[in-house]
Design an enzyme around this catalytic site. Structure first.
Site, PDB file in Angstrom:
ATOM      1  N   ALA A 234      78.295  36.072 -25.946  1.00  0.00           N
ATOM      2  CA  ALA A 234      78.135  35.072 -24.882  1.00  0.00           C
ATOM      3  C   ALA A 234      77.094  35.522 -23.869  1.00  0.00           C
ATOM      4  O   ALA A 234      77.401  36.316 -22.965  1.00  0.00           O
ATOM      5  CB  ALA A 234      79.491  34.822 -24.218  1.00  0.00           C
TER       6      ALA A 234
ATOM      7  N   PRO B 274      73.962  27.834 -18.277  1.00  0.00           N
ATOM      8  CA  PRO B 274      73.269  26.548 -18.127  1.00  0.00           C
ATOM      9  C   PRO B 274      71.836  26.698 -17.604  1.00  0.00           C
ATOM     10  O   PRO B 274      70.952  25.937 -17.980  1.00  0.00           O
ATOM     11  CB  PRO B 274      74.156  25.797 -17.124  1.00  0.00           C
ATOM     12  CG  PRO B 274      75.518  26.376 -17.326  1.00  0.00           C
ATOM     13  CD  PRO B 274      75.311  27.821 -17.672  1.00  0.00           C
ATOM     14  N   ASN B 275      71.599  27.685 -16.774  1.00  0.00           N
ATOM     15  CA  ASN B 275      70.259  27.847 -16.175  1.00  0.00           C
ATOM     16  C   ASN B 275      69.424  28.935 -16.859  1.00  0.00           C
ATOM     17  O   ASN B 275      68.301  29.187 -16.432  1.00  0.00           O
ATOM     18  CB  ASN B 275      70.391  28.216 -14.690  1.00  0.00           C
ATOM     19  CG  ASN B 275      71.059  29.582 -14.530  1.00  0.00           C
ATOM     20  OD1 ASN B 275      72.160  29.779 -15.019  1.00  0.00           O
ATOM     21  ND2 ASN B 275      70.374  30.524 -13.920  1.00  0.00           N
ATOM     22  N   ALA B 276      69.969  29.620 -17.849  1.00  0.00           N
ATOM     23  CA  ALA B 276      69.240  30.781 -18.392  1.00  0.00           C
ATOM     24  C   ALA B 276      69.541  31.012 -19.865  1.00  0.00           C
ATOM     25  O   ALA B 276      70.683  31.291 -20.240  1.00  0.00           O
ATOM     26  CB  ALA B 276      69.601  32.043 -17.608  1.00  0.00           C
TER      27      ALA B 276
ATOM     28  N   GLU C 274      68.865  33.365 -31.436  1.00  0.00           N
ATOM     29  CA  GLU C 274      68.438  34.784 -31.472  1.00  0.00           C
ATOM     30  C   GLU C 274      67.000  34.943 -30.988  1.00  0.00           C
ATOM     31  O   GLU C 274      66.235  35.737 -31.525  1.00  0.00           O
ATOM     32  CB  GLU C 274      68.572  35.361 -32.885  1.00  0.00           C
ATOM     33  CG  GLU C 274      69.994  35.659 -33.293  1.00  0.00           C
ATOM     34  CD  GLU C 274      70.618  36.837 -32.536  1.00  0.00           C
ATOM     35  OE1 GLU C 274      69.872  37.697 -32.013  1.00  0.00           O
ATOM     36  OE2 GLU C 274      71.860  36.894 -32.472  1.00  0.00           O
TER      37      GLU C 274
ATOM     38  N   HIS D 252      62.603  13.544 -51.731  1.00  0.00           N
ATOM     39  CA  HIS D 252      63.747  12.714 -52.121  1.00  0.00           C
ATOM     40  C   HIS D 252      63.535  11.225 -51.800  1.00  0.00           C
ATOM     41  O   HIS D 252      64.413  10.408 -52.117  1.00  0.00           O
ATOM     42  CB  HIS D 252      65.017  13.181 -51.400  1.00  0.00           C
ATOM     43  CG  HIS D 252      65.677  14.380 -51.999  1.00  0.00           C
ATOM     44  ND1 HIS D 252      65.189  15.656 -51.854  1.00  0.00           N
ATOM     45  CD2 HIS D 252      66.811  14.502 -52.736  1.00  0.00           C
ATOM     46  CE1 HIS D 252      65.989  16.512 -52.468  1.00  0.00           C
ATOM     47  NE2 HIS D 252      66.984  15.842 -53.025  1.00  0.00           N
TER      48      HIS D 252
HETATM   49  C1  LIG Z   1      73.671  25.576 -31.847  1.00  0.00           C
HETATM   50  C2  LIG Z   1      73.378  26.682 -30.886  1.00  0.00           C
HETATM   51  C3  LIG Z   1      74.155  27.831 -30.910  1.00  0.00           C
HETATM   52  C4  LIG Z   1      73.934  28.849 -29.966  1.00  0.00           C
HETATM   53  N1  LIG Z   1      74.758  29.936 -29.965  1.00  0.00           N
HETATM   54  C5  LIG Z   1      74.660  30.824 -28.950  1.00  0.00           C
HETATM   55  C6  LIG Z   1      75.602  31.906 -28.840  1.00  0.00           C
HETATM   56  O1  LIG Z   1      76.490  32.088 -29.675  1.00  0.00           O
HETATM   57  N2  LIG Z   1      75.489  32.736 -27.776  1.00  0.00           N
HETATM   58  C7  LIG Z   1      74.530  32.579 -26.816  1.00  0.00           C
HETATM   59  O2  LIG Z   1      74.493  33.352 -25.873  1.00  0.00           O
HETATM   60  N3  LIG Z   1      73.615  31.568 -26.896  1.00  0.00           N
HETATM   61  C8  LIG Z   1      73.657  30.696 -27.933  1.00  0.00           C
HETATM   62  N4  LIG Z   1      72.759  29.669 -28.023  1.00  0.00           N
HETATM   63  C9  LIG Z   1      71.733  29.527 -26.989  1.00  0.00           C
HETATM   64  C10 LIG Z   1      70.361  29.984 -27.450  1.00  0.00           C
HETATM   65  O3  LIG Z   1      70.345  31.375 -27.610  1.00  0.00           O
HETATM   66  C11 LIG Z   1      69.344  29.487 -26.404  1.00  0.00           C
HETATM   67  O4  LIG Z   1      69.292  28.088 -26.519  1.00  0.00           O
HETATM   68  C12 LIG Z   1      67.987  30.099 -26.595  1.00  0.00           C
HETATM   69  O5  LIG Z   1      67.994  31.439 -26.206  1.00  0.00           O
HETATM   70  C13 LIG Z   1      66.913  29.366 -25.756  1.00  0.00           C
HETATM   71  O6  LIG Z   1      67.314  29.238 -24.432  1.00  0.00           O
HETATM   72  P1  LIG Z   1      67.258  27.820 -23.705  1.00  0.00           P
HETATM   73  O7  LIG Z   1      67.888  26.811 -24.575  1.00  0.00           O
HETATM   74  O8  LIG Z   1      67.800  28.013 -22.336  1.00  0.00           O
HETATM   75  O9  LIG Z   1      65.716  27.462 -23.617  1.00  0.00           O
HETATM   76  P2  LIG Z   1      64.697  27.927 -22.475  1.00  0.00           P
HETATM   77  O10 LIG Z   1      64.814  29.371 -22.238  1.00  0.00           O
HETATM   78  O11 LIG Z   1      64.858  27.018 -21.304  1.00  0.00           O
HETATM   79  O12 LIG Z   1      63.308  27.618 -23.199  1.00  0.00           O
HETATM   80  C14 LIG Z   1      62.786  26.288 -23.305  1.00  0.00           C
HETATM   81  C15 LIG Z   1      61.466  26.362 -24.077  1.00  0.00           C
HETATM   82  O13 LIG Z   1      60.524  27.169 -23.367  1.00  0.00           O
HETATM   83  C16 LIG Z   1      60.070  28.244 -24.198  1.00  0.00           C
HETATM   84  N5  LIG Z   1      59.887  29.439 -23.358  1.00  0.00           N
HETATM   85  C17 LIG Z   1      60.757  29.955 -22.450  1.00  0.00           C
HETATM   86  N6  LIG Z   1      60.218  31.024 -21.859  1.00  0.00           N
HETATM   87  C18 LIG Z   1      58.993  31.216 -22.407  1.00  0.00           C
HETATM   88  C19 LIG Z   1      57.953  32.188 -22.226  1.00  0.00           C
HETATM   89  N7  LIG Z   1      58.070  33.200 -21.385  1.00  0.00           N
HETATM   90  N8  LIG Z   1      56.844  32.056 -22.975  1.00  0.00           N
HETATM   91  C20 LIG Z   1      56.710  31.054 -23.865  1.00  0.00           C
HETATM   92  N9  LIG Z   1      57.662  30.114 -24.095  1.00  0.00           N
HETATM   93  C21 LIG Z   1      58.785  30.199 -23.379  1.00  0.00           C
HETATM   94  C22 LIG Z   1      61.173  28.441 -25.235  1.00  0.00           C
HETATM   95  O14 LIG Z   1      60.673  29.056 -26.403  1.00  0.00           O
HETATM   96  C23 LIG Z   1      61.613  27.010 -25.459  1.00  0.00           C
HETATM   97  O15 LIG Z   1      60.716  26.384 -26.353  1.00  0.00           O
HETATM   98  C24 LIG Z   1      72.904  28.692 -29.002  1.00  0.00           C
HETATM   99  C25 LIG Z   1      72.083  27.555 -29.017  1.00  0.00           C
HETATM  100  C26 LIG Z   1      72.308  26.556 -29.947  1.00  0.00           C
HETATM  101  C27 LIG Z   1      71.427  25.335 -29.928  1.00  0.00           C
END
Ligand SMILES: Cc1cc2nc3c(=O)[nH]c(=O)nc-3n(C[C@H](O)[C@H](O)[C@H](O)COP(=O)(O)OP(=O)(O)OC[C@H]3O[C@@H](n4cnc5c(N)ncnc54)[C@H](O)[C@@H]3O)c2cc1C
Length: 385
Positions: A123, A127-129, A365, A340
């Site tokens: 975990a 929401p913000n990070a 990841e 398909h």
């Molecule tokens: C189905 C699913 C399962 C998940 N499971 C887990 C889990 O088990 N545990 C957990 O902790 N999280 C989990 N996550 C969360 C996931 O790890 C995050 O969504 C991911 O790390 C991206 O973060 P964010 O969605 O906040 O996007 P943001 O960080 O807001 O990024 C938004 C976009 O900006 C780009 N970006 C951000 N910073 C930069 C930069 N410095 N340079 C260039 N591009 C950048 C990103 O690549 C992305 O395209 C899950 C997400 C999903 C969808």
């Protein structure tokens, strides 16, 4: 260093093949379309030992090398990627404890994780990070009894609803500079003050639950701090868990290969203008590209897994594998769907599921945008003039 006798590996992989054919493939549509938790399949995964796949035998696991583990994930993902998340995320929790925990923590938690008696995940996201993990707001502050009191919200946590224990990234010193030096990782079992919010609705990756975790004055003893030293959490999750990227890469390989197989089968059966569509050059070119992509993704992933098994530094290799294999999953599933024709758009055919599941591998990841930056940084360092 984990090793396995080749004959044992072959036997294990054959068992997985039989299980997929008998138990998983016939039920995947029913579960996926209903977005239903696959309780029966989870019980079978317990029996197969998958919840302890990479946990050392001395703590009750199978102690599989990453190469064997990756091949298992590839096989399952070729049919139903989502269920690999049920044990993949859980094994990241186990790895954090095995790699960074104290001996008493290993002895207490790992046998329960390995048997699947206690299941959970990692975990980190709030929401913000997500990408910028150092921006998390969850705090764990010590009270006068020496316990930690945790407040904040996590989101998108795989196994969040069905799981009962998580490796939880928090700020033990929210004022620290640099920010990462104030971050710590805890083993957080569900209990008073730790509740779950809604199950998140998703495009794909169905049946496995993605949830919100809410911490409201959740009290946890100090011996739940992984390694029992504050300030190491960010380094532990950002730099120490390459297996996570290898396992997402393996999921990508599985989807890429699964999509290729579906396309090849279909293209040999479907006829237009008097011949199977695979004999039309436009389709043959697609199949040629898909087969090459899938093979390259497999080789990159096994290369990273071998480096991991040797104990070599493999952040760049794992990043390359994760990036390439997840893009291969996305491209192959799209191309397979197009091959398909209208049936690719039908819920009666399997390819629509692979198409919906593939994009997650580009996000989880570490997004592929970040992955390329990490690869470039490491590449430059290793190629220093
Ligand atoms: C189905 C699913 C399962 C998940 N499971 C887990 C889990 O088990 N545990 C957990 O902790 N999280 C989990 N996550 C969360 C996931 O790890 C995050 O969504 C991911 O790390 C991206 O973060 P964010 O969605 O906040 O996007 P943001 O960080 O807001 O990024 C938004 C976009 O900006 C780009 N970006 C951000 N910073 C930069 C930069 N410095 N340079 C260039 N591009 C950048 C990103 O690549 C992305 O395209 C899950 C997400 C999903 C969808």
């Amino acid at each position: 260093m984990a090793t396995i006798d080749p004959a044992d590996e072959a036997q294990l992989l054959a068992t997985i093949d039989r299980w997929i054919a008998r138990e998983v493939a016939p039920r995947v549509k029913e579960y996926d379309h209903a977005d239903k938790w696959p309780a029966e399949i989870v019980e079978q995964m317990k029996e197969l030992g998958l919840f302890g796949a990479t946990v050392s035998p001395e703590y009750g696991g199978l102690g599989l090398p990453a190469t064997t583990y990756a091949q298992i994930v590839m096989k399952i993902s070729a049919v139903w990627m989502a269920i690999t998340g049920i044990f993949n995320s859980h094994l990241m929790l186990a790895l954090a404890v095995e790699k960074f925990g104290t001996e008493p923590q290993r002895r207490h938690w790992l046998p329960k994780f390995a048997s699947g008696e206690v299941r959970g995940g990692l975990a980190l996201t709030e929401p913000n990070a997500g990408t910028d993990l150092q921006a998390i707001r969850m705090t764990a502050l010590r009270d006068n009894r020496g316990d930690y009191i945790i407040n904040g919200t996590k989101t998108w946590i795989s196994n969040g609803i069905e799981g009962s224990c998580f490796a939880l990234l928090v700020k033990t010193n929210p004022e620290a500079s640099p920010r990462y030096s104030g971050m710590s990782l805890f083993i957080a079992p569900k209990g008073p003050g730790f509740t779950t919010g809604r199950k998140l609705e998703k495009l794909g990756y169905k049946s496995i639950d993605s949830g919100e975790l809410i911490f409201d004055n959740y009290r946890i003893p100090a011996d739940h701090l992984i390694g029992e030293v504050e300030g190491r959490g960010f380094t532990q999750v950002a730099g120490g868990l390459e297996l996570g990227r290898i396992n997402v890469a393996a999921r990508g390989v599985g989807i890429a290969e699964g999509a290729l197989k579906l396309a090849t089968d279909y293209a040999q059966l479907r006829q237009t203008f008097g011949k199977p569509i695979i004999e039309h050059q436009a389709i043959a070119l697609k199949i040629g590209e898909m087969a090459t992509r899938a093979r390259a993704a497999r080789l990159l992933t096994l290369d990273a897994a071998q480096a991991f098994d040797r104990g070599d530094r493999c952040d760049m290799e794992a990043g390359m594998a994760k990036y390439f294999a997840s893009e291969a999953a996305l491209e192959n599933s799209t191309e397979s769907m197009r091959i398909h024709g209208a049936y690719g758009y039908s819920k009666e055919y399997d390819i629509e599921r692979l198409y919906r599941d593939a994009p997650l591998t580009c996000i989880g990841e570490g997004t592929n945008e970040m992955q390329r930056l990490i690869i470039a940084r490491q590449w430059a360092r290793r190629s220093a003039a």
